[in-house]
Motif scaffolding. Structure first.
Motif, PDB file in Angstrom:
ATOM      1  N   PHE B  87     -23.567 -78.670   8.182  1.00 19.58           N
ATOM      2  CA  PHE B  87     -22.690 -79.847   8.203  1.00 19.58           C
ATOM      3  C   PHE B  87     -21.919 -79.924   9.509  1.00 19.58           C
ATOM      4  O   PHE B  87     -21.916 -79.012  10.319  1.00 19.58           O
ATOM      5  N   GLN B  88     -21.191 -81.024   9.613  1.00 22.83           N
ATOM      6  CA  GLN B  88     -20.372 -81.235  10.794  1.00 22.83           C
ATOM      7  C   GLN B  88     -19.219 -80.218  10.867  1.00 22.83           C
ATOM      8  O   GLN B  88     -18.958 -79.643  11.918  1.00 22.83           O
ATOM      9  N   THR B  89     -18.533 -80.038   9.738  1.00 24.23           N
ATOM     10  CA  THR B  89     -17.407 -79.083   9.717  1.00 24.23           C
ATOM     11  C   THR B  89     -17.351 -78.404   8.352  1.00 24.23           C
ATOM     12  O   THR B  89     -18.070 -78.780   7.430  1.00 24.23           O
ATOM     13  N   PHE B  90     -16.442 -77.490   8.253  1.00 20.23           N
ATOM     14  CA  PHE B  90     -16.184 -76.807   6.972  1.00 20.23           C
ATOM     15  C   PHE B  90     -17.480 -76.424   6.259  1.00 20.23           C
ATOM     16  O   PHE B  90     -17.753 -76.865   5.162  1.00 20.23           O
ATOM     17  N   ASN B  91     -18.243 -75.620   6.931  1.00 23.06           N
ATOM     18  CA  ASN B  91     -19.536 -75.236   6.381  1.00 23.06           C
ATOM     19  C   ASN B  91     -19.467 -74.050   5.446  1.00 23.06           C
ATOM     20  O   ASN B  91     -20.429 -73.760   4.775  1.00 23.06           O
ATOM     21  N   LEU B  92     -18.325 -73.340   5.472  1.00 22.48           N
ATOM     22  CA  LEU B  92     -18.328 -72.033   4.827  1.00 22.48           C
ATOM     23  C   LEU B  92     -17.548 -72.032   3.521  1.00 22.48           C
ATOM     24  O   LEU B  92     -16.600 -72.788   3.339  1.00 22.48           O
ATOM     25  N   VAL B  93     -18.007 -71.172   2.613  1.00 19.29           N
ATOM     26  CA  VAL B  93     -17.290 -70.991   1.353  1.00 19.29           C
ATOM     27  C   VAL B  93     -16.065 -70.134   1.660  1.00 19.29           C
ATOM     28  O   VAL B  93     -16.201 -69.013   2.151  1.00 19.29           O
ATOM     29  N   PRO B  94     -14.878 -70.662   1.417  1.00 20.73           N
ATOM     30  CA  PRO B  94     -13.666 -69.992   1.913  1.00 20.73           C
ATOM     31  C   PRO B  94     -13.432 -68.597   1.342  1.00 20.73           C
ATOM     32  O   PRO B  94     -12.816 -67.765   1.992  1.00 20.73           O
ATOM     33  N   TYR B  95     -13.934 -68.337   0.138  1.00 24.54           N
ATOM     34  CA  TYR B  95     -13.611 -67.039  -0.457  1.00 24.54           C
ATOM     35  C   TYR B  95     -14.687 -65.991  -0.244  1.00 24.54           C
ATOM     36  O   TYR B  95     -14.639 -64.919  -0.822  1.00 24.54           O
ATOM     37  N   LEU B  96     -15.671 -66.334   0.600  1.00 26.60           N
ATOM     38  CA  LEU B  96     -16.692 -65.338   0.903  1.00 26.60           C
ATOM     39  C   LEU B  96     -16.512 -64.852   2.337  1.00 26.60           C
ATOM     40  O   LEU B  96     -16.038 -65.594   3.199  1.00 26.60           O
ATOM     41  N   ASP B 100     -21.295 -62.551   3.696  1.00 24.41           N
ATOM     42  CA  ASP B 100     -21.683 -63.106   2.397  1.00 24.41           C
ATOM     43  C   ASP B 100     -22.061 -64.574   2.514  1.00 24.41           C
ATOM     44  O   ASP B 100     -22.954 -65.058   1.815  1.00 24.41           O
ATOM     45  N   THR B 147     -12.484 -68.280   6.472  1.00 27.97           N
ATOM     46  CA  THR B 147     -11.431 -69.186   6.930  1.00 27.97           C
ATOM     47  C   THR B 147     -10.679 -68.650   8.144  1.00 27.97           C
ATOM     48  O   THR B 147      -9.934 -69.376   8.785  1.00 27.97           O
ATOM     49  N   ARG B 161     -26.718 -69.083   8.492  1.00 29.55           N
ATOM     50  CA  ARG B 161     -27.022 -69.241   7.075  1.00 29.55           C
ATOM     51  C   ARG B 161     -28.223 -70.153   6.884  1.00 29.55           C
ATOM     52  O   ARG B 161     -29.108 -69.890   6.067  1.00 29.55           O
TER      53      ARG B 161
END
Ligand SMILES: Nc1ncnc2c1ncn2[C@@H]1O[C@H](COP(=O)(O)OP(=O)(O)O)[C@@H](O)[C@H]1O
Ligand SMILES: [Mg+2]
Lengths: 428, 237
Positions: B87-96, B100, B147, B161
């Motif tokens: 994606f453009q931004t915020f690609n990551l799962v914040p709690y991993l 991971d 994050t 990923r």
């Protein structure tokens, strides 16, 4: 599946600040609900099991409940007595197996003094047909010997062989002390969780002798005091000249055959020589419990309401966080998670929180029970059982889990639907 | 690799058609640059390709599978096995953690896990290798929460990923627009390098035409239809 558990676990940890609040509210409401239920069942049990095996309680004409309260629970005392002749008449009937005379109205340092005979220890039953057991000494109420209930002995600090003094009248008001009639503790009973624990048993003959000694027709308190001093030296020699008491408060009957019970009850109730009331304790106990029931139901309803509010709190927390999680959901979806995975993840999380809340609540409850059991026993005289869950409690827990499941399903289904529909377009 | 025929799509009934694509073909191993003004429907097209949404009309084939004819759950599996998405931004799962996050696809796709294992490399090693290629290494960093990374680092993690387990198609929806210029260039180069290495088809959305030179095919989405601006023959089918 293990992926989901891992994800759910990490996600819960990430959101712990808000989730801990949910957890606390769920666990506190579980404590409240189960605690109220346990208290209720304990009270009901110690209440309804305070007498068993007795077929009839007979007293002067009165209401059923007051007779039960005065003769078994020692709450209040009858305004009228039953004559000894009547007692003898009924206790020697063919269909009567045993009888226990009871005289109440005296107290010692707040504990009620019950005048009776050894029949009491032989025939009185409580709980599921349990007999009274002697912890120390022997159950002997001859002459100036007395037997103490477990709590009375403990609180008053008496042991077998100690001397004690009886007060006339209920409560702490030690207006007239029977100072010259010291009783000796012959035995101490085991704890029963019934009013027996808080009673002091003496011979009904001796008690009557003391009464007639102090409350003769020319009763005069000052005179009494004088006489008390004069008698000081020879207090222990009454027992030989004891006569039958003139009256007693009530008596308990056991019948030979249950089939004669109803007709015996009717006979007593219709006895013309003296107005009497005969009750079946089992039935009157239920009547009494019916009076108390609305209170217990209110308690239960309140704790269920608290629980619903807590669950609603968890529900809103999850629903609100859901809108923040649309992005997270599309990330997971883009990384290969199916709609079902999302469903499972959200369900696991919300259900997980509720389960965790329940477990925490149960642990808190048990910790609290262990901590407060001595206080509860001491203050309320109730023996809270810290056993395994009762059927009722298991039912409540099942209900909680079901509720938790439903509450988890809604956001899970919503996010499932969402993740079916949500495109991977990330909104700016 | 990708074949679209007679596709039309609108988000809501009654809207006018957002997309109206007669034909689009992407060959295996091609690197496609898709441009178009904002709101022209680029992301919508990518959603159709990944099977997140399905068209009422037309066919979309990916790897010879008509994905709009698959059952939803099969589309999910297909996407998990064969596509990587950035994606453009915020690609990551914040709690991993970073690691991971990169390993996420092989949690859901056995096929991608198997592909790594077939090369004789442990999945975690492969994830670390990819991260190292994009300049992220050290257990400190890999165990950091997603994050805590800068935006540039996050985008590189997202690329890793998408690449892990060698899916045949990488879809990147304006992955560089949140990066500064130097980082953009570096990011594209890394992505292209890995794609070339594994013969991966890349569909790259951007409106920054400075980068078209790196691509073998440049297409534009305009008024709902696709216009091919440049095609270099790369061999392939
Ligand atoms: N999930 C959605 N639901 C409804 N309309 C959408 C949705 N996603 C995008 N659109 C609409 O489709 C149009 C194209 O959007 P998009 O594909 O994101 O364009 P681009 O990626 O080229 O900027 C826009 O008008 C947008 O409002
Ligand atoms: Mg877009």
């Amino acid at each position: 599946m293990s992926v989901l558990i891992k994800l759910a676990f990490k996600s819960i940890r990430y959101r712990k600040a808000t989730l801990i609040l949910s957890l606390i509210s769920v666990s506190l409401s579980v404590v409240l609900l189960l605690g109220v239920e346990r208290l209720r069942s304990t009270i009901e049990e110690s209440f309804t099991s305070s007498i068993s095996g007795t077929d009839l309680i007979v007293g002067a004409r009165s209401g059923n409940v007051p007779l039960l309260l005065s003769s078994i629970f020692h709450i209040g005392y009858p305004s009228q007595n039953v004559s000894w002749e009547t007692y003898e008449y009924f206790s020697t009937r063919q269909d009567v197996k045993w009888s226990i005379p009871i005289s109440i109205g005296d107290s010692h340092k707040g504990f009620s003094v019950v005048g009776t005979t050894e029949q009491f220890f032989e025939h009185y039953e409580y709980g599921g047909k349990l007999n009274l057991q002697v912890n120390r000494g022997e159950a002997c109420v001859h002459g100036y010997e007395c037997v103490l209930g477990a709590k009375a002995a403990k609180d008053l600090g008496y042991t077998v062989g100690d001397n004690m003094v009886v007060t006339h009248g209920m409560g702490h008001d030690e207006f007239v002390r029977h100072e010259d009639e010291p009783f000796k503790v012959a035995g101490i009973l085991e704890t029963t969780g019934t009013p027996v624990d808080q009673s002091i048993f003496v011979s009904i003959y001796t008690l009557d002798a003391i009464h007639s000694h102090f409350y003769s027709n020319s009763h005069d308190v000052f005179n009494d005091l004088d006489r008390m001093h004069n008698h000081a030296g020879h207090a222990h020699h009454h027992e030989t000249q004891l006569q039958n008491p003139k009256a007693l408060s009530s008596f308990l009957l056991g019948v030979k055959s249950k089939s004669s019970l109803l007709s015996l009850q009717r006979t007593i109730n219709e006895y013309t020589n003296e107005p009497l009331t005969a009750i079946m304790p089992v039935i009157t106990l239920l009547e009494l419990w019916e009076i108390v029931k609305p209170i217990e139901q209110t308690l239960i309803i309140i704790s269920i309401l608290v629980l619903i509010i807590a669950m609603a709190g968890v529900f809103t927390t999850i629903m609100i966080s859901l809108s923040d999680r649309i992005r997270e959901i599309s990330i997971l979806r883009s990384a290969g998670a199916k709609s079902q995975h999302i469903f499972g993840l959200i369900l696991l999380e919300s259900f997980g929180i509720i389960c965790l809340g329940i477990i925490t609540g149960i642990s808190l409850l048990y910790a609290g029970l262990y901590l407060f059991k001595p206080i509860l026993t001491k203050q309320l005289g109730v023996l809270i059982s810290i056993g395994w869950f009762s059927l009722n409690e298991i039912f409540l827990l099942m209900l909680l889990l079901l509720l938790g499941g439903i509450i988890g399903l809604i956001p899970a289904y919503k996010s499932y639907k969402n993740s079916m529909a949500v495109s991977l377009v990330v909104k700016k | 690799m990708v074949e679209i025929k007679d596709l039309s799509y609108k988000w809501k009934d009654g809207d006018k058609e957002l997309l109206n694509i007669d034909y689009l073909h992407i060959t295996r191993g091609e690197r496609v640059f898709l441009k178009g003004s904002s709101g022209s429907g680029k992301s919508t097209l990518l959603n159709l390709l990944s099977g997140m949404i399905v068209p009422k009309n037309g066919t979309i084939k990916v790897l010879d599978q008509t994905i709009n004819a698959l059952k939803p759950s099969h589309r999910d599996v297909f996407r998990a096995n064969h596509m990587g998405y950035i994606f453009q931004t915020f690609n990551l799962v914040p709690y991993l953690s970073v690691l991971d996050n990169v390993m996420l696809p092989i949690q859901f796709s056995n096929e991608r896990l198997q592909r790594i294992k077939n090369t004789g490399i442990e999945p975690e090693e492969e994830a670390k290798r990819l991260l190292q290629v994009v300049g992220l290494e050290g257990s400190d960093l890999l165990n950091k929460s997603a994050t805590e990374l800068s935006v540039g680092q996050q985008q590189r993690v997202a690329a890793c990923r998408a690449l892990l387990g060698s899916p045949e198609l990488i879809i990147a929806d304006e992955p560089t627009s949140s990066l500064d210029e130097d980082a953009q260039e570096a990011f594209i180069n890394l992505l292209l390098k890995e794609c070339t290495r594994k013969q991966t088809t890349l569909l790259f959305v951007s409106h920054d035409i400075r980068f078209t030179k790196y691509f073998t095919k440049v297409i534009e989405l305009k008024n709902g239809s696709i216009k091919e601006l440049l095609t270099t023959n790369i061999g392939g089918q």
